[in-house]
Design a protein around this motif. Structure first.
Motif, PDB file in Angstrom:
ATOM      1  N   LYS A  17       0.599  -1.235  -0.010  1.00 40.12           N
ATOM      2  CA  LYS A  17      -0.073  -0.050  -0.103  1.00 40.12           C
ATOM      3  C   LYS A  17       0.750   1.218  -0.088  1.00 40.12           C
ATOM      4  CE  LYS A  17      -4.413  -1.632   2.031  1.00 40.12           C
ATOM      5  NZ  LYS A  17      -5.205  -1.241   0.665  1.00 40.12           N
ATOM      6  N   MET A  18       1.998   1.259   0.455  1.00 38.51           N
ATOM      7  CA  MET A  18       2.826   2.323   0.542  1.00 38.51           C
ATOM      8  C   MET A  18       4.159   2.182  -0.668  1.00 38.51           C
ATOM      9  SD  MET A  18       1.239   4.440   2.683  1.00 38.51           S
ATOM     10  CE  MET A  18       2.376   5.641   3.222  1.00 38.51           C
ATOM     11  N   GLN A  19       3.991   1.577  -1.460  1.00 39.20           N
ATOM     12  CA  GLN A  19       4.941   1.560  -2.619  1.00 39.20           C
ATOM     13  C   GLN A  19       4.776   2.731  -3.347  1.00 39.20           C
ATOM     14  OE1 GLN A  19       4.502  -2.140  -4.653  1.00 39.20           O
ATOM     15  NE2 GLN A  19       2.303  -1.550  -5.794  1.00 39.20           N
ATOM     16  N   PRO A  20       5.776   2.998  -4.334  1.00 40.24           N
ATOM     17  CA  PRO A  20       5.655   4.194  -5.239  1.00 40.24           C
ATOM     18  C   PRO A  20       4.323   3.941  -6.094  1.00 40.24           C
ATOM     19  CG  PRO A  20       7.901   3.536  -5.092  1.00 40.24           C
ATOM     20  CD  PRO A  20       7.160   2.495  -4.330  1.00 40.24           C
ATOM     21  N   ALA A  21       3.748   5.087  -6.653  1.00 34.68           N
ATOM     22  CA  ALA A  21       2.733   5.126  -7.538  1.00 34.68           C
ATOM     23  C   ALA A  21       3.408   4.640  -8.940  1.00 34.68           C
ATOM     24  CB  ALA A  21       1.924   6.140  -7.671  1.00 34.68           C
ATOM     25  N   ASP A  22       2.346   4.117  -9.844  1.00 31.02           N
ATOM     26  CA  ASP A  22       2.772   3.466 -11.191  1.00 31.02           C
ATOM     27  C   ASP A  22       1.557   3.636 -12.198  1.00 31.02           C
ATOM     28  OD1 ASP A  22       4.489   2.728 -13.264  1.00 31.02           O
ATOM     29  OD2 ASP A  22       4.737   0.741 -12.380  1.00 31.02           O
ATOM     30  N   TYR A  23       1.776   3.961 -13.452  1.00 27.68           N
ATOM     31  CA  TYR A  23       0.859   3.948 -14.377  1.00 27.68           C
ATOM     32  C   TYR A  23       1.518   3.248 -15.926  1.00 27.68           C
ATOM     33  CZ  TYR A  23      -2.141   6.241 -17.775  1.00 27.68           C
ATOM     34  OH  TYR A  23      -2.887   6.417 -18.924  1.00 27.68           O
ATOM     35  N   HIS A  24       0.518   2.602 -16.443  1.00 29.26           N
ATOM     36  CA  HIS A  24       0.535   2.353 -18.022  1.00 29.26           C
ATOM     37  C   HIS A  24      -0.599   2.197 -18.443  1.00 29.26           C
ATOM     38  CE1 HIS A  24       4.690   0.802 -17.421  1.00 29.26           C
ATOM     39  NE2 HIS A  24       4.496   0.330 -16.202  1.00 29.26           N
ATOM     40  N   ASP A  25      -0.769   2.493 -19.870  1.00 30.45           N
ATOM     41  CA  ASP A  25      -1.971   2.258 -20.663  1.00 30.45           C
ATOM     42  C   ASP A  25      -1.542   0.955 -21.657  1.00 30.45           C
ATOM     43  OD1 ASP A  25      -0.510   3.782 -22.799  1.00 30.45           O
ATOM     44  OD2 ASP A  25      -1.362   5.631 -21.683  1.00 30.45           O
ATOM     45  N   PHE A  26      -2.710   0.541 -22.042  1.00 27.31           N
ATOM     46  CA  PHE A  26      -2.666  -0.304 -23.159  1.00 27.31           C
ATOM     47  C   PHE A  26      -3.793  -0.058 -24.224  1.00 27.31           C
ATOM     48  CE2 PHE A  26      -1.718  -2.008 -18.981  1.00 27.31           C
ATOM     49  CZ  PHE A  26      -0.422  -2.517 -19.358  1.00 27.31           C
ATOM     50  N   GLN A  27      -3.499   0.252 -25.555  1.00 31.24           N
ATOM     51  CA  GLN A  27      -4.330   0.397 -26.559  1.00 31.24           C
ATOM     52  C   GLN A  27      -4.747  -0.757 -26.924  1.00 31.24           C
ATOM     53  OE1 GLN A  27      -5.396   3.392 -26.721  1.00 31.24           O
ATOM     54  NE2 GLN A  27      -4.039   4.597 -25.888  1.00 31.24           N
ATOM     55  N   SER A  28      -6.024  -0.590 -27.809  1.00 23.84           N
ATOM     56  CA  SER A  28      -6.740  -1.998 -28.342  1.00 23.84           C
ATOM     57  C   SER A  28      -5.892  -2.994 -28.732  1.00 23.84           C
ATOM     58  CB  SER A  28      -7.804  -1.438 -29.231  1.00 23.84           C
ATOM     59  OG  SER A  28      -8.592  -2.543 -29.573  1.00 23.84           O
ATOM     60  N   ASP A  29      -4.795  -2.391 -29.683  1.00 23.11           N
ATOM     61  CA  ASP A  29      -3.976  -3.296 -30.568  1.00 23.11           C
ATOM     62  C   ASP A  29      -3.197  -4.174 -29.823  1.00 23.11           C
ATOM     63  OD1 ASP A  29      -2.389  -1.302 -29.839  1.00 23.11           O
ATOM     64  OD2 ASP A  29      -1.667  -0.952 -31.901  1.00 23.11           O
ATOM     65  N   VAL A  30      -2.868  -3.949 -28.391  1.00 21.14           N
ATOM     66  CA  VAL A  30      -1.977  -5.027 -27.668  1.00 21.14           C
ATOM     67  C   VAL A  30      -2.873  -5.818 -26.611  1.00 21.14           C
ATOM     68  CG1 VAL A  30      -0.164  -3.350 -28.003  1.00 21.14           C
ATOM     69  CG2 VAL A  30      -1.572  -3.201 -25.825  1.00 21.14           C
ATOM     70  N   ILE A  31      -4.181  -5.515 -26.655  1.00 19.07           N
ATOM     71  CA  ILE A  31      -4.953  -6.545 -25.779  1.00 19.07           C
ATOM     72  C   ILE A  31      -5.238  -7.836 -26.640  1.00 19.07           C
ATOM     73  CG2 ILE A  31      -7.239  -6.786 -24.934  1.00 19.07           C
ATOM     74  CD1 ILE A  31      -5.957  -4.488 -23.906  1.00 19.07           C
ATOM     75  N   THR A  32      -4.964  -8.899 -25.870  1.00 19.17           N
ATOM     76  CA  THR A  32      -4.539 -10.255 -26.433  1.00 19.17           C
ATOM     77  C   THR A  32      -6.027 -10.746 -26.799  1.00 19.17           C
ATOM     78  OG1 THR A  32      -2.990 -10.576 -25.020  1.00 19.17           O
ATOM     79  CG2 THR A  32      -4.128 -12.535 -25.958  1.00 19.17           C
ATOM     80  N   GLN A  33      -6.488 -11.214 -27.902  1.00 21.97           N
ATOM     81  CA  GLN A  33      -7.591 -11.593 -28.357  1.00 21.97           C
ATOM     82  C   GLN A  33      -7.723 -12.857 -29.158  1.00 21.97           C
ATOM     83  OE1 GLN A  33      -9.756  -7.483 -29.735  1.00 21.97           O
ATOM     84  NE2 GLN A  33      -9.135  -8.657 -31.398  1.00 21.97           N
ATOM     85  N   TYR A  34      -8.896 -13.533 -28.753  1.00 20.62           N
ATOM     86  CA  TYR A  34      -9.135 -15.035 -29.190  1.00 20.62           C
ATOM     87  C   TYR A  34     -10.450 -15.169 -29.687  1.00 20.62           C
ATOM     88  CZ  TYR A  34      -9.547 -20.102 -29.402  1.00 20.62           C
ATOM     89  OH  TYR A  34     -10.058 -21.475 -29.884  1.00 20.62           O
ATOM     90  N   GLN A  35     -10.698 -15.656 -30.993  1.00 18.74           N
ATOM     91  CA  GLN A  35     -11.889 -15.639 -31.529  1.00 18.74           C
ATOM     92  C   GLN A  35     -12.242 -17.092 -31.798  1.00 18.74           C
ATOM     93  OE1 GLN A  35     -12.811 -13.560 -35.437  1.00 18.74           O
ATOM     94  NE2 GLN A  35     -14.975 -13.472 -34.706  1.00 18.74           N
TER      95      GLN A  35
END
Length: 279
Positions: A127-145
């Motif tokens: 709970k007291m570790q440093p803050a962090d942030y990342h974003d992931f656009q749609s093309d890197v989300i893993t998909q399976y049809q």
């Protein structure tokens, strides 16, 4: 293989947050069966008045958030200098840790806005570790049809389908979780294997799904019992979020944007924020 069954159903309820943003909310701050998750907010609108104020600058401590947009954009800015803008199908993760101050602004795409923000608890040791942030656009989300045309998107953690494990781009959460999205426009089935030590739940955001003989309609969270297998079916279009994670067996004390293990820690977080020491 033991198939997970519905343990309880929790309907989402209308609420608002930020500068009057209208949401549908399910929370489980005091429910140990919800752990490690704390809350699910669904943002869905075709009217700008429902969200135009967004979420002005505000603090957090002790949690992580995962924001996932089906339709629309979501802008993020924080005290660390991170600036991100999700587009349709993207996700962003933020670990508040010791403290973060950020703002968020949802925006429509083609007159539509539909997304989710999920709060995930952090264990006391993190709970007291440093803050962090990342974003992931749609093309890197893993998909399976699947063969029936349904689509599985794995956002965080790992999901096993037909003996194959699919890994989402988000792997560094403070506690192990799996978060995935199953979408179909017609009758379909979804079967997978889950970690038997994880708790699991499903949030239906479109259509109606079935687990065994029980139906779950849109706007409802299904808490699942123990087991390794997951079997979902639908007779028509449907959309459902799968949330599974390692439970945190620790006290939860929640006050506004802060989630800690004791009231003393909450009071310290408030004091730190007021004195400019949160981050």
């Amino acid at each position: 293989m033991a198939i997970r069954q519905i343990q309880s159903l929790i309907p989402a309820h209308p609420s608002s947050d930020g500068d009057g943003v209208r949401i549908q909310r399910v929370h489980g701050f005091s429910n140990p069966l919800f752990s490690p998750f704390l809350m699910i907010d669904e943002l869905k609108s075709e009217s700008a008045v429902d969200y135009i104020g967004g979420f002005p600058s505000h603090p957090h401590r002790g949690i992580e958030t995962l924001t996932y947009m089906l339709k629309g954009h979501f802008q993020h800015k924080d005290h660390m200098g991170n600036v991100g803008e999700l587009s349709d199908g993207g996700a962003q993760w933020m670990s508040a840790g010791k403290g973060v101050i950020h703002s968020e602004m949802p925006m429509m795409t083609d007159g539509q806005l539909h997304g989710f923000q999920i709060w995930i608890n952090l264990p006391a040791a993190k709970k007291m570790q440093p803050a962090d942030y990342h974003d992931f656009q749609s093309d890197v989300i893993t998909q399976y049809q699947q063969e029936d045309g349904s689509l599985i998107r794995v956002i965080a953690g790992d999901l096993t389908i037909k003996g194959i494990t699919f890994s989402g781009p988000l792997q560094q959460t403070g506690v192990p979780v799996t978060i995935a999205d199953w979408q179909t426009n017609k009758a379909a089935t979804f079967n997978s294997c889950l970690n038997p030590d994880f708790q699991a739940m499903l949030y239906v955001y479109r259509g109606t799904i079935n687990i065994g003989e029980k139906a779950i309609s849109a706007g409802t969270l299904a808490m699942l019992g123990s087991g390794e297998g997951l079997a979902i079916s639908t007779r028509g279009e449907a959309g459902v979020l799968l949330l599974s994670g390692q439970p945190i067996n620790e006290p939860v004390v929640h006050y506004g944007p802060f989630v800690m293990n004791s009231m003393e820690e909450i009071e310290q977080a408030i004091q730190d924020y007021q004195q400019g020491l949160l981050v």
